[in-house]
Design an enzyme around this catalytic site. Structure first.
Site, PDB file in Angstrom:
ATOM      1  N   TYR A   1      41.736  33.923  35.175  1.00 24.92           N
ATOM      2  CA  TYR A   1      42.638  34.855  35.864  1.00 24.92           C
ATOM      3  C   TYR A   1      42.003  36.228  36.136  1.00 24.92           C
ATOM      4  CZ  TYR A   1      44.785  36.482  31.297  1.00 24.92           C
ATOM      5  OH  TYR A   1      45.061  36.979  30.059  1.00 24.92           O
ATOM      6  N   GLU A   2      42.617  36.972  37.008  1.00 23.29           N
ATOM      7  CA  GLU A   2      42.022  38.228  37.525  1.00 23.29           C
ATOM      8  C   GLU A   2      40.654  37.986  38.143  1.00 23.29           C
ATOM      9  OE1 GLU A   2      43.787  40.696  37.895  1.00 23.29           O
ATOM     10  OE2 GLU A   2      45.428  40.273  36.504  1.00 23.29           O
ATOM     11  N   GLY A   3      40.450  36.834  38.732  1.00 22.93           N
ATOM     12  CA  GLY A   3      39.163  36.514  39.346  1.00 22.93           C
ATOM     13  C   GLY A   3      38.306  35.705  38.404  1.00 22.93           C
TER      14      GLY A   3
ATOM     15  N   GLN B   1      33.766  37.166  39.928  1.00 21.82           N
ATOM     16  CA  GLN B   1      33.114  38.359  39.371  1.00 21.82           C
ATOM     17  C   GLN B   1      31.634  38.361  39.729  1.00 21.82           C
ATOM     18  OE1 GLN B   1      35.207  40.447  37.888  1.00 21.82           O
ATOM     19  NE2 GLN B   1      36.830  38.916  37.977  1.00 21.82           N
TER      20      GLN B   1
END
Lengths: 593, 593
Positions: free
Chosen positions: A437-439, A444
């Site tokens: 999650y969050e990329g 990243q």
């Protein structure tokens, strides 16, 4: 299964590695030196250890549940959240102007680590609220800021990020939710959002959804996405709560871990349209959302460090208690398993990686403080560039590590590790979301390669390598044996990193797919070497200050040497993989799988 | 979430790497050549794919449950087990004399892999029965063999291994269960056994427990442990079932994975004593149990390969279906995520490791066939030594890999991987036991270092290195580019392995703890390099036979090259860690953690 915040290591990192004195010299941060940090950390530790940490296992056994549009959180969460609000913990990092405490990110980061170590599931709610606050303060009109920020910063209301849709996961260009302008200046929002963390819950009286949607006639792709604030309950002019908005939770997910954190499917506009207000300018939603995401990405990196620390503490406790088998060097009776070399190796691996990742993350937090508050613009710019480079590493590397380290935590428990009631397995399950999650790690890593390394020709990356080389010189000058071992390993690691940066910069334009096939291993290489650099700096501090606290600094010294001998050699393998295997990955046609 | 047995790769490995023609030339195995193997594998695949594989997810959602001493297995398991018996699958590897089919281990291993890939939880029951059969055939009197073996081999009854007690996990010297001799020649067994796989269930009419316990006045430690057969129902002289024995399940565990496999706590003798019969001679129980354990250790290694294959198939299917984001090289619209370089890299990592581990395991199975059936005693002895060396590697390396690879399987699914209904998370949870039971990776590694490497001065290990060097020569002689890349990587890996063997042999006596601190990384190094060797041999075969099946051999070629470039470079890091960090691990005093 208790948790003790590692305050001593946190303060050591702040003082000797992340430069808290430099941060406290910034305008507005005069009161936030080491003494204040210590006081805040002590207070935070009390709250986290006593109130939140005991709920972690309960949250796994008795997750958030869904019925008739309502989410009921784990028993105890509501009371803990009330105390969280009462303590002012939501406001630690936010501006005093809106009721926050305005602490530097460096100090707030330690508080964040403690909260996540106590319960990832609990801490996710404040983490999402942080993101919503940051986006509103950055992009919203003064009116919207006044309407929402104080109550979010106090914790009275919570926030969410609504990005993902069934067809739009990593690819936000595919967002389809739409916003129809109304005569009164508001918008009606329609669409389905999935994977919404704390999208519905019973901890607070209102939930402030920040939602990506498209205006009519907006351009295709990411340049046609706008950001809207859509509260669960509409807010009257006097700030009181009005009508229920048309934003409803229709289900929550059955997940591998972080089970107490409700992951909602939200339906906007099934009953005429959810009323939303535009944040900032039209079609700039993704840009604003990245403000939230960058804060959240750093915070997820902290989650990785936090759960690794918690798993380490649990494994260490078990290894000291569990008596099994004779000592290899020949004791008469059985000994605690921490005496067995492989158990010790696993514990050292957990400790070394966690401490290195913590040091790197706190240093990254300090660059954020300098980037925002330094008087000198060149200092601000330089630190912003460092922060931008380091955030994907903190996120990707710390979370990938957390999967390995929580797995070692299970392994140290032997058969008991596989039994849920032991608690080791929960950390292993909880950690597994962090690289997603969050990329994802690949997201990243692509950011790290493209925007953060290739775009400036590797300048920022190489500036860090130059600082590593300076640390190597310091170690050499000292002439102490542990330091010389570290210096050799660090140098080899840094050379591997430099060679990799050169390869990426030279080939990113012409060999796109082969280069990006190496992105994740480049990220891991950078994390490994930068972590090693921090351990080298910690080793220097340990050699200089040993007398002040022999037990702490001896442990730091041995842990750093272990990092040099057992972990840093992986740098060559990562570098070789990046530089040689990309073309082969590309050569593997889809039909050959 | 279906499963397709990788029959083509299995047959390729048997023919080109594991030498099925050599096995079929052994006395008694004349009928077991490639054609027979193909027929058996086809039949096994049908049963596994159609009957067992569909139960895997159901077993996770609806695990075995316990009530009032009874265990009810997952709906569908009983019917599947009936078909398992009807197909004669329990008897594949066991002697025709007792009703088995007497297949070589090489062929049986492929059947084992398929069954475990279909459902680890289901396959554990036959796996434990295999171990019980092998122990009885090795150590029991003719009378006991006649009494139990045929019904175990038919699958009518199942078997268990009862080693672990609350205070005796890895350390069997601590076993306390006791056996009191009775006037009629039987024994009364008393004690508590934990972690007993399929210790109670409803699949078969009787359960044959093999139990470690101490006779009165037995010596302390492992030399005072005897082996007893303790059936759930006593067996009358005519073979029919008699009274219920005093061996009762008191609970089953709540586990991270393999939830359909009941893990029982068994109480022996709470109601006067469980009646047991001594297997073989007194005080030699551990020796006999090692017969079971060696078979079981190899089988657990196969579980690692099996679950990795299953996770790979699931991730591959998702990656081909899921459309998300544009192609990096610049397509107009979004593409299937398998087109993204990092997804392809993850899939190749799964594929390369799984194929290498499979090849190594099947070669190991062939050494077992040669060790037992070769006419020439020196051939038998040589292959037994190879088998003994390779079993801990197959067990330790394949299972450690399975944790990494099932984790990649989750990652490829992105957010969906964290949702239980997707099924990827189940493999990740299931795999996590594999490095623990039947001896943790450290137990395997200590065995590999002590008994298998140091004891013979590294002779067997070095003989494998010599064979690797010969493969390097073959690659060099061919002069083809992929082969030369592989040759270089393999040589570097082999040299790292040799240096590590030399270090272990030179220091094991004087630096006990530092040497054993490197045991696990030595095991992983050996697995990595031996797997690379098999991929190098596969590459040679691919270069020679490409025309016969271009798609298969092109895939093998690229996969092998990826192994050389992306995976084999880790050998240097593992070797460095073993050779340098042991003293540092030892230096870290317990108080410093």
């Amino acid at each position: 299964m208790s948790y003790q915040a590692p305050i001593k290591d946190m303060l050591f990192v702040m003082q000797d590695l992340a430069g808290i004195s430099q941060v406290a010299a910034l305008p507005g941060f005069e009161d936030y030196g080491l003494d204040t940090a210590q006081a805040v950390l002590d207070e935070s530790a009390r709250f986290c250890q006593d109130i939140v940490a005991p709920l972690n296992w309960e949250g796994d056994r008795n997750p958030s549940s869904f019925q008739d549009g309502q989410v009921t959180t784990t028993p105890g969460f509501k009371q803990a959240y009330e105390q969280f609000i009462a303590g002012g913990w939501q406001g630690v990092i936010h501006p005093a102007e809106y009721g926050g405490q305005g602490f530097p990110k460096l100090i707030a980061t330690a508080c964040t680590e403690m909260l996540h170590a106590s319960s990832l599931s609990f801490a996710l709610c404040p983490m999402l609220t942080d993101g919503a606050i940051e986006a509103l303060l950055t992009a919203a009109s003064d009116e919207l800021r006044q309407k929402y920020a104080p109550k979010l910063i106090s914790g009275q209301w919570t926030g969410t990020m609504n990005l993902t849709e069934p067809q739009a996961g990593s690819d936000l260009a595919a967002v389809r939710s739409r916003a129809e302008p109304q005569a009164d200046g508001t918008y009606r929002i329609f669409g389905t959002k999935i994977f919404i963390t704390y999208g519905e819950h019973d901890l607070a009286e209102n939930i402030v959804h920040l939602v990506l949607a498209r205006l009519p006639d907006a351009p295709e792709g990411v340049k046609g996405i706008s950001l809207f604030v859509v509260p669960k309950f509409l807010v009257n002019a006097d700030g009181s709560l009005g009508e229920r908005n048309d934003a409803h939770c229709v289900s929550i997910e059955h997940k591998l871990g972080i089970k107490a954190s409700p992951t909602a499917v939200l339906q906007f506009g099934d009953h005429g349209g959810a009323i939303g207000e535009l944040v900032g300018e039209p079609n700039r939603g993704l840009e604003y959302m990245f403000v939230m995401m960058n804060a959240a990405r750093f915070a997820v990196g902290m989650q990785g460090i936090a759960v690794s620390e918690r798993a380490y503490q649990q494994a260490l406790g078990y290894a000291k208690d569990r008596v099994q088998s004779r000592d290899l060097a020949g004791s008469a009776g059985p000994v605690a398993i921490i005496q067995h070399p492989d158990v010790k190796r696993m514990l050292l691996t957990m400790k070394a990686h966690t401490e290195a990742a913590r040091a790197l993350a706190y240093c990254t937090a300090a660059t954020s403080d300098l980037a925002h508050h330094a008087g000198d613009e060149s200092v601000r710019r330089e630190n912003q560039a460092l922060y931008d480079y380091l955030v994907p590493i903190v996120k990707g590397h710390s979370t990938e590590l957390s999967i390995e380290l929580t797995s070692l935590g299970v392994q140290i428990h032997g058969g008991m590790g596989f039994i849920e009631e032991t608690g080791a397995a929960q950390h292993y399950r909880d950690a597994r979301i962090l690289t997603i999650y969050e990329g994802t790690t690949a997201i990243q890593a692509n950011d790290l390669v493209g925007r953060k390394t290739v775009r400036d020709g590797g300048a920022v990356a190489k500036s860090l390598c130059a600082r590593i080389a300076a640390t190597e010189q310091d170690l050499l000058a000292l002439g102490q044996e542990d330091g010389l071992v570290m210096r050799e390993a660090l140098q080899q690691g840094r050379l591997a990193l430099e060679a990799t940066i050169d390869y990426l910069v030279a080939n990113a334009k012409t060999q796109v797919k082969p280069v990006y096939a190496g992105a994740v291993n480049y990220l891991r290489l950078a994390g490994l070497v930068l972590g090693g650099w921090q351990m080298a700096r910690a080793m220097l501090a340990a050699l200089e200050q040993r007398e002040q606290d022999p037990a702490f600094f001896d442990a730091k010294l041995v842990t750093a040497r272990f990092y040099a001998e057992a972990l840093l050699p992986q740098a060559q393998a990562l570098s070789a993989s990046v530089r040689t295997s990309g073309a082969t990955v590309d050569r593997m046609a889809v039909e050959l799988f």
